[in-house]
Design a protein around this motif. Structure first.
Motif, PDB file in Angstrom:
ATOM      1  N   LYS A 154       0.836  -1.215   0.000  1.00  0.00           N
ATOM      2  CA  LYS A 154       0.000   0.000   0.000  1.00  0.00           C
ATOM      3  C   LYS A 154       0.867   1.261   0.000  1.00  0.00           C
ATOM      4  O   LYS A 154       0.594   2.216  -0.725  1.00  0.00           O
ATOM      5  CB  LYS A 154      -0.925   0.007   1.216  1.00  0.00           C
ATOM      6  CG  LYS A 154      -2.060  -0.976   1.121  1.00  0.00           C
ATOM      7  CD  LYS A 154      -2.921  -0.926   2.377  1.00  0.00           C
ATOM      8  CE  LYS A 154      -3.985  -2.005   2.361  1.00  0.00           C
ATOM      9  NZ  LYS A 154      -4.759  -2.041   3.595  1.00  0.00           N
ATOM     10  N   LEU A 155       1.934   1.263   0.814  1.00  0.00           N
ATOM     11  CA  LEU A 155       2.826   2.417   0.856  1.00  0.00           C
ATOM     12  C   LEU A 155       3.527   2.621  -0.491  1.00  0.00           C
ATOM     13  O   LEU A 155       3.707   3.753  -0.945  1.00  0.00           O
ATOM     14  CB  LEU A 155       3.861   2.258   1.965  1.00  0.00           C
ATOM     15  CG  LEU A 155       3.352   2.408   3.388  1.00  0.00           C
ATOM     16  CD1 LEU A 155       4.450   2.065   4.382  1.00  0.00           C
ATOM     17  CD2 LEU A 155       2.838   3.814   3.627  1.00  0.00           C
ATOM     18  N   ALA A 156       3.923   1.524  -1.120  1.00  0.00           N
ATOM     19  CA  ALA A 156       4.578   1.633  -2.422  1.00  0.00           C
ATOM     20  C   ALA A 156       3.623   2.218  -3.453  1.00  0.00           C
ATOM     21  O   ALA A 156       4.027   3.024  -4.299  1.00  0.00           O
ATOM     22  CB  ALA A 156       5.077   0.263  -2.872  1.00  0.00           C
ATOM     23  N   GLU A 157       2.356   1.839  -3.385  1.00  0.00           N
ATOM     24  CA  GLU A 157       1.374   2.385  -4.323  1.00  0.00           C
ATOM     25  C   GLU A 157       1.103   3.857  -4.044  1.00  0.00           C
ATOM     26  O   GLU A 157       0.975   4.655  -4.967  1.00  0.00           O
ATOM     27  CB  GLU A 157       0.078   1.578  -4.245  1.00  0.00           C
ATOM     28  CG  GLU A 157       0.217   0.173  -4.805  1.00  0.00           C
ATOM     29  CD  GLU A 157      -0.982  -0.709  -4.493  1.00  0.00           C
ATOM     30  OE1 GLU A 157      -1.950  -0.220  -3.867  1.00  0.00           O
ATOM     31  OE2 GLU A 157      -0.938  -1.898  -4.857  1.00  0.00           O
ATOM     32  N   VAL A 158       1.038   4.236  -2.771  1.00  0.00           N
ATOM     33  CA  VAL A 158       0.764   5.629  -2.412  1.00  0.00           C
ATOM     34  C   VAL A 158       1.907   6.530  -2.864  1.00  0.00           C
ATOM     35  O   VAL A 158       1.692   7.619  -3.405  1.00  0.00           O
ATOM     36  CB  VAL A 158       0.540   5.761  -0.886  1.00  0.00           C
ATOM     37  CG1 VAL A 158       0.544   7.212  -0.458  1.00  0.00           C
ATOM     38  CG2 VAL A 158      -0.773   5.092  -0.490  1.00  0.00           C
TER      39      VAL A 158
END
Length: 122
Positions: free
Chosen positions: A66-70
């Motif tokens: 999720k952090l990588a996508e954000v």
């Protein structure tokens, strides 16, 4: 009344009692120090357990995804391609510079290393 031996024995008894009292006090002080250290160890172990739990929560793959996508645009992340993965034998060996005194070959030949340390021997 009192003989010399009586006085001498009383003095030895008082000295033995004083020594016993002093030894008991020192032992109690040491026991208190050991218990304090044991408390500190327990506190550190609990802190380590807490940090391990935090680390396991922070490194969950779902959270990291999720952090990588954000932050995709800020970090300019790209998916890893299979061609990017190589084995150790595929990495080229660094050429040896014979002028470098710190190289493993120069050290093996017995040349002096130019690195200055705090050593007193040369």
């Amino acid at each position: 009344m009192f003989r010399t031996t009586d006085i001498l024995l009383i003095a030895v008894m008082v000295a033995a009692a004083a020594f016993t009292y002093k030894t008991k006090g020192a032992a109690e002080d040491q026991l208190a120090a050991v218990r304090q250290i044991e408390r500190q160890i327990r506190l550190e172990e609990e802190t380590i357990d807490l940090l391990k739990a935090d680390w396991s929560l922070l490194t969950q793959p779902v959270r990291l995804q999720k952090l990588a996508e954000v932050y995709q645009t800020e970090l300019n992340l790209q998916p890893l391609l299979p061609e990017q993965i190589v084995e150790a034998r595929d990495i080229p060996i660094k050429p040896v510079d014979e002028d470098d005194p710190g190289s493993p070959d120069a050290v093996a030949k017995g040349t002096k290393d130019a690195t200055v340390t705090g050593s007193t021997t040369q």
